[in-house]
Design an enzyme around this catalytic site. Structure first.
Site, PDB file in Angstrom:
ATOM      1  N   ASP A  86      -6.948  -5.950  -5.773  1.00 14.32           N
ATOM      2  CA  ASP A  86      -6.177  -6.561  -4.894  1.00 14.32           C
ATOM      3  C   ASP A  86      -7.709  -7.852  -4.094  1.00 14.32           C
ATOM      4  OD1 ASP A  86      -4.898  -7.672  -2.273  1.00 14.32           O
ATOM      5  OD2 ASP A  86      -5.624  -6.392  -0.873  1.00 14.32           O
ATOM      6  N   ASN A 110     -19.741  -5.230  -6.859  1.00 15.53           N
ATOM      7  CA  ASN A 110     -18.941  -6.367  -7.469  1.00 15.53           C
ATOM      8  C   ASN A 110     -18.398  -6.287  -8.064  1.00 15.53           C
ATOM      9  OD1 ASN A 110     -17.825  -8.257  -8.616  1.00 15.53           O
ATOM     10  ND2 ASN A 110     -19.889  -9.467  -8.951  1.00 15.53           N
ATOM     11  N   PHE A 152     -11.473  -4.216  -4.543  1.00 16.15           N
ATOM     12  CA  PHE A 152     -11.713  -4.608  -3.132  1.00 16.15           C
ATOM     13  C   PHE A 152     -10.794  -3.817  -2.496  1.00 16.15           C
ATOM     14  CE2 PHE A 152     -11.372  -7.013  -7.063  1.00 16.15           C
ATOM     15  CZ  PHE A 152     -12.063  -7.823  -6.841  1.00 16.15           C
ATOM     16  N   ARG A 158       0.637  -1.150   0.670  1.00 18.65           N
ATOM     17  CA  ARG A 158       0.068   0.124   0.082  1.00 18.65           C
ATOM     18  C   ARG A 158       0.200   1.321   0.115  1.00 18.65           C
ATOM     19  NH1 ARG A 158      -3.599  -2.903   3.521  1.00 18.65           N
ATOM     20  NH2 ARG A 158      -2.125  -1.927   5.586  1.00 18.65           N
ATOM     21  N   CYS A 165      -3.819 -13.094  -3.696  1.00 17.00           N
ATOM     22  CA  CYS A 165      -3.450 -14.366  -1.836  1.00 17.00           C
ATOM     23  C   CYS A 165      -3.509 -15.484  -1.495  1.00 17.00           C
ATOM     24  CB  CYS A 165      -4.029 -13.163  -0.629  1.00 17.00           C
ATOM     25  SG  CYS A 165      -5.694 -13.125  -0.846  1.00 17.00           S
ATOM     26  N   ASP A 167     -15.656  -2.170  -3.534  1.00  8.11           N
ATOM     27  CA  ASP A 167     -15.850  -3.024  -2.785  1.00  8.11           C
ATOM     28  C   ASP A 167     -17.475  -4.135  -2.545  1.00  8.11           C
ATOM     29  OD1 ASP A 167     -14.280  -4.687  -0.612  1.00  8.11           O
ATOM     30  OD2 ASP A 167     -15.961  -4.841  -0.311  1.00  8.11           O
ATOM     31  N   SER A 168     -17.733  -5.061  -2.581  1.00 11.80           N
ATOM     32  CA  SER A 168     -18.766  -4.976  -2.480  1.00 11.80           C
ATOM     33  C   SER A 168     -19.656  -5.455  -1.031  1.00 11.80           C
ATOM     34  CB  SER A 168     -19.078  -7.168  -2.746  1.00 11.80           C
ATOM     35  OG  SER A 168     -18.316  -7.648  -1.624  1.00 11.80           O
TER      36      SER A 168
HETATM   37  N1  SAH Z   1      -7.337  -4.253  -0.362  1.00 11.55           N
HETATM   38  C1  SAH Z   1      -7.243  -4.450   0.435  1.00 11.55           C
HETATM   39  C2  SAH Z   1      -8.230  -6.052   1.327  1.00 11.55           C
HETATM   40  C3  SAH Z   1      -8.812  -6.698   0.252  1.00 11.55           C
HETATM   41  S1  SAH Z   1      -9.434  -8.285   1.383  1.00 11.55           S
HETATM   42  C4  SAH Z   1      -6.482  -4.521   1.896  1.00 11.55           C
HETATM   43  O1  SAH Z   1      -5.521  -3.626   0.877  1.00 11.55           O
HETATM   44  O2  SAH Z   1      -6.984  -4.118   3.761  1.00 11.55           O
HETATM   45  C5  SAH Z   1     -10.918  -8.095   0.093  1.00 11.55           C
HETATM   46  C6  SAH Z   1     -12.518  -7.100  -0.782  1.00 11.55           C
HETATM   47  O3  SAH Z   1     -12.540  -7.514  -1.677  1.00 11.55           O
HETATM   48  C7  SAH Z   1     -12.840  -7.517   0.960  1.00 11.55           C
HETATM   49  O4  SAH Z   1     -13.982  -6.196   1.342  1.00 11.55           O
HETATM   50  C8  SAH Z   1     -14.334  -7.899  -0.020  1.00 11.55           C
HETATM   51  O5  SAH Z   1     -15.614  -7.290   0.870  1.00 11.55           O
HETATM   52  C9  SAH Z   1     -14.254  -7.434  -0.964  1.00 11.55           C
HETATM   53  N2  SAH Z   1     -14.871  -8.696  -2.529  1.00 11.55           N
HETATM   54  C10 SAH Z   1     -15.017  -9.619  -2.671  1.00 11.55           C
HETATM   55  N3  SAH Z   1     -15.395 -10.678  -3.814  1.00 11.55           N
HETATM   56  C11 SAH Z   1     -15.513  -8.932  -4.220  1.00 11.55           C
HETATM   57  C12 SAH Z   1     -16.482  -8.771  -5.229  1.00 11.55           C
HETATM   58  N4  SAH Z   1     -16.702  -9.500  -5.664  1.00 11.55           N
HETATM   59  N5  SAH Z   1     -16.405  -7.113  -5.971  1.00 11.55           N
HETATM   60  C13 SAH Z   1     -15.891  -6.079  -5.171  1.00 11.55           C
HETATM   61  N6  SAH Z   1     -15.345  -6.597  -4.240  1.00 11.55           N
HETATM   62  C14 SAH Z   1     -15.538  -7.717  -3.487  1.00 11.55           C
END
Ligand code: SAH
Length: 390
Positions: A294, A273, A225, A210, A334, A246-247
């Protein structure tokens, strides 16, 4: 004296080569005792070492030492002290550095199935095996003596505990742990939620990535995400505008609070999504200078790898198409089962289909406080790339 387990030559040689797990299929004689410490012998009765014993798990033994030792308070104190010393050498724990980071990365710190994360004055731990669970009090006492935390929380609400026959729960073990803790990370601050947030409250493994993305950020940025705005906040330090997708409405509510905390009026959140969002943006002819991808682990099992790769490729392909000339993509996976090779090949295929020349800027991994042990591949799972669409 500890009870005894007897293991096959294959089990013993695994530990001799540096991997601490001995599977059920390599146990010749099971210990008669309940979960806890056992002495491990090979086929001929030679000493293999001391292990944590999990009667219900397919990973029956987690080796701790090559000797026969008593797992008293001194043992845990020493292991934890070594883990802290490693973080201090990385410069963690200083007043100006990040205030949240991983203190114990389980097998990678010689403490199999134990995770301890620090959020300023409080610690959040996870006890992930039945053998380890027996030593919870000794471990918390040692943490207390070494760090004098204001509180210790056990985030034991994780599915892997079920394989160990352990209950899923969140439990306050010491002192006081607030609902939200303010974390300092480079140029930004954010609120982490130790009781209810994902993992132990935040994704600490992405901290260095980050900060790096923040250094490279410019123009119009997109964080896909985003969780609680994690990358978005770092991107916002140099970008003109940032969109965080984010979802999870709950995560985005904290993302908005986090943007306010930093005085960032140019961060907007979008609930939805990411797959749909990227498709719609492409159809609308949108362009970004900086994009972060991510996603959560698409492949939680080996059998899910092929499907996961299709998902990774789709978002990377779309993100590459959305990049303005010279734009930067920071992309991550990940999924442990998608290794560095598969990840690179996926990127190659996405770049080819996007019809863009894509330049490697940097290969990335998990933050150094989540060390990866060469002989224990399971300790490493996060891989990433910083790419430029020429
Ligand atoms: N980038 C963040 C971690 C992301 S974890 C960090 O550095 O802290 C993954 C995230 O993706 C979660 O918050 C989850 O709510 C979201 N997520 C999962 N599937 C998704 C989708 N299809 N569309 C949008 N968000 C999604």
């Amino acid at each position: 004296m500890n009870d005894t387990a007897r293991v096959s030559a294959r089990g013993a040689s695994r530990w001799a080569r540096g991997h601490p797990w001995i599977y059920r299929s390599d146990i010749l004689e099971l210990p008669a005792c309940r979960a806890g410490a056992v002495r491990v012998l090979d086929e001929r009765g030679g000493l293999v070492g001391t292990a944590l014993w999990s009667p219900a798990s397919t990973i029956s033994l987690r080796m701790l030492t090559h000797d026969d030792v008593d797992l008293g308070p001194a043992f845990w104190h020493e292991r934890l002290e070594a883990a802290l010393a490693y973080r201090r050498r990385l410069g963690l724990g200083e007043a100006t550095g990040p205030s949240a980071y991983r203190l114990v990365h389980a097998e990678a710190d010689g403490l199999p199935s134990l995770v301890v994360d620090r959020y300023g004055e409080v610690l959040v731990a996870q006890f992930l095996s039945a053998g380890l669970e027996r030593y919870r009090e000794e471990i918390v006492q040692a943490l207390d003596a070494l760090l004098r935390p204001a509180g210790v929380l056990a985030r034991d609400d994780v599915p892997v505990r079920e394989h160990e026959g352990l209950p899923r729960r969140v439990e306050l073990l010491r002192g006081f742990v607030p609902e939200e803790v303010e974390v300092r990370e480079g140029a930004v601050r954010y609120l982490a939620a130790p009781w209810s947030g994902q993992k132990t409250g935040a994704f600490l493994d992405q901290r260095e990535n980050r900060e790096r993305a923040g250094e490279l950020s410019f123009g119009h940025a997109l964080d896909c995400f985003s969780y609680h705005g994690s990358f978005a906040l770092q991107l916002a330090v140099r970008a003109e505008s940032v969109v965080a997708v984010d979802s999870s409405a709950e995560a985005l509510a904290r993302a908005e609070a986090n943007a306010r905390l930093n005085g960032f009026a140019h961060v907007r959140v979008r609930e939805g999504n990411v797959f749909d969002f990227l498709r719609d943006e492409e159809a609308a002819g949108a362009r970004y200078d900086m994009i972060v991808l991510d996603p959560p682990a698409f492949a939680k099992r080996r059998s899910a790898v092929e499907r996961a790769l299709r998902g990774y490729k789709e978002i990377n392909l779309r993100a590459l198409r959305l990049l303005a000339p010279g734009g930067t993509l920071c992309t991550f996976s990940c999924s442990y089962h998608v290794g560095r090779d598969l990840f690179s090949r996926m990127l190659q295929s996405a770049a080819a289909d996007a019809g863009r020349t894509v330049r490697w800027i940097e290969a990335r991994g998990q933050a150094a406080d989540h060390p990866e042990i060469v002989q224990i591949p399971e300790t490493g799972y996060l891989k990433g790339a910083i790419l430029q669409a020429v």
